[in-house]
Design an enzyme around this catalytic site. Structure first.
Site, PDB file in Angstrom:
ATOM      1  N   HIS A 216       0.892  -1.163   0.000  1.00 55.38           N
ATOM      2  CA  HIS A 216       0.000   0.000   0.000  1.00 55.38           C
ATOM      3  C   HIS A 216       0.926   1.207   0.000  1.00 55.38           C
ATOM      4  CE1 HIS A 216      -3.851   1.995   1.900  1.00 55.38           C
ATOM      5  NE2 HIS A 216      -3.619   2.375   0.655  1.00 55.38           N
ATOM      6  N   LEU A 217       0.798   2.075  -0.983  1.00 55.29           N
ATOM      7  CA  LEU A 217       1.825   3.091  -1.250  1.00 55.29           C
ATOM      8  C   LEU A 217       2.190   3.896  -0.005  1.00 55.29           C
ATOM      9  CD1 LEU A 217       3.697   4.529  -3.171  1.00 55.29           C
ATOM     10  CD2 LEU A 217       1.771   5.961  -3.915  1.00 55.29           C
ATOM     11  N   HIS A 218       3.475   3.907   0.310  1.00 59.58           N
ATOM     12  CA  HIS A 218       3.978   4.659   1.457  1.00 59.58           C
ATOM     13  C   HIS A 218       5.471   4.886   1.315  1.00 59.58           C
ATOM     14  CE1 HIS A 218       4.853   0.470   2.514  1.00 59.58           C
ATOM     15  NE2 HIS A 218       5.764   0.921   3.364  1.00 59.58           N
ATOM     16  N   LEU A 219       5.952   5.953   1.929  1.00 60.49           N
ATOM     17  CA  LEU A 219       7.376   6.217   2.090  1.00 60.49           C
ATOM     18  C   LEU A 219       7.686   6.277   3.575  1.00 60.49           C
ATOM     19  CD1 LEU A 219       6.517   7.654  -0.741  1.00 60.49           C
ATOM     20  CD2 LEU A 219       8.721   8.785  -0.550  1.00 60.49           C
TER      21      LEU A 219
END
Length: 385
Positions: A216-219
């Site tokens: 799940h898109l994250h930085l």
């Protein structure tokens, strides 16, 4: 590591009663492009920590005060105190830290089989986090200069922190975006680094197959009060216009993108990096990325010369799951020279040579590395004038 109390940042704190957390809503951290600090942030002589030394920026104060409160409220999987830290003897300058609890208590990685794997709502994702884990929403004011409108980004605690202030930058979680780098997410990461007045606030990204544990898109963003090798490592240009460089120095060879100016130059860098990561993802090549203040490309420079932003991209062998029995797992911070070590025995016995051997196991085979290099050079050469 002590975090100063910020008396003027109460709007980012949770109310005293737990029952009120969900109804409070997510506060906005609103900023303008003029608040991005490209210059004037340097490592102090002799001091290794700025978190104990004001002035903090508005962003640092908001993040640190809210993060500290969540730690005091027990919202993390473990309390994080001062981590034993050492610089490994040798020429690289590895910063090793003992973080036993993260090695034991971090969330098990999801079942990932492809760098291009789609988002699965049945797996853990950031729509499922508890009330109180979100610190604030990053929101940049739109100005009249024609800059790209930045989407809102949630700043969320990492419940298994590497270091003080460890957060996740999550763009619009309800969209269900897979872990594939997008320009809006990268822009938020670079701007978060520029909003901080601490030279040790860094941001990074792990692709699927590059040890991302959640699809799940994250930085990641976190403070580390130590210089790292990649800040001033020497580089060679791969493009006559200086748009792409290669870092050949240890800890690992990687591709360097750099800018010292906000606005159009920063937007060009973001576009360039995301075109490179798109290529890698489409080719099923895992990768890690690290954003830090640093020196301009070229010859080796003292890491105190933080005149711009370095974005370093490492294509690597895919690794799905966590390797047990290793002193550390190789992802974004390890490739940059920060080694979170899992056990006291490994921490006391780890050498530079052993660390380099673990990192080399994760690098692409030489022939594939050359193919990727040629492809990225060609990709940059096709960029519109």
């Amino acid at each position: 590591m002590a975090i100063p109390h910020a008396s003027n940042e109460t709007s980012y704190l949770l109310p005293p009663n737990k029952e009120d957390w969900e109804g409070q809503g997510i506060p906005d951290f609103v900023y303008e492009q003029e608040e991005l600090m490209m210059e004037g942030v340097q490592w102090p002589r002799g001091a290794l920590s700025l978190l104990n030394t004001p002035p903090l920026s508005h962003f640092d104060s908001a993040l640190c005060s809210a993060w500290r409160q969540r730690m005091e409220l027990g919202l993390f999987r473990y309390p994080l105190g001062e981590l034993p830290t050492q610089t490994l003897p040798g020429t690289v300058g590895f910063v090793a830290q003992l973080n036993v609890e993260r090695g034991v208590q971090r969330r098990c990685p999801q079942n990932i089989k492809s760098v291009r794997q789609e988002f699965d709502p049945e797996q853990f994702n950031f729509n499922q986090i508890r009330p109180g884990e979100v610190l604030f929403r990053l929101h940049r004011k739109q100005d009249c200069s024609g800059t790209v409108q930045q989407e809102d980004i949630l700043v969320v605690i990492n419940v298994s922190p590497l270091e003080w202030g460890h957060v996740l930058l999550v763009p619009e979680p309800a969209r269900g975006l897979p872990q594939r780098l997008l320009p809006g997410a990268l822009r938020a990461g670079v701007e978060a680094v520029l909003l901080s007045s601490h030279p040790g606030f860094r941001v990074g990204f792990n692709s699927l197959g590059g040890l991302a544990s959640v699809n799940h898109l994250h930085l990641h963003g976190y403070y580390l009060a130590h210089r790292l090798p990649v800040e001033g490592a020497p580089s060679e240009p791969l493009d006559p216009r200086g748009r792409l460089h290669v870092l050949q120095a240890l800890p690992a060879p990687g591709f360097l993108f750099y800018t010292s100016r906000p606005g159009p130059d920063l937007e060009a860098l973001i576009s360039r990096v995301c075109r490179a990561t798109d290529y890698l993802t489409d080719c099923e090549i895992a990768h890690n990325l690290f954003v830090t203040r640093g020196a301009p490309p070229g010859k080796a420079t003292s890491s105190s010369a933080l005149s711009g932003v370095r974005v370093i991209l490492w294509p690597r062998r895919p690794s799905f799951g966590i390797k047990e029995g290793e002193a550390f797992n190789v992802a974004l911070c390890e490739l940059a020279g920060h080694l979170p070590v899992k056990t006291a025995q490994d921490f006391s016995s780890l050498t530079e040579a052993a660390a380099l051997a673990l990192i080399r196991e994760c690098l692409l085979p030489p022939a594939q590395a050359e193919d990727v290099r040629a492809a990225l050079v060609a990709l940059i050469a096709r960029e519109e004038e």
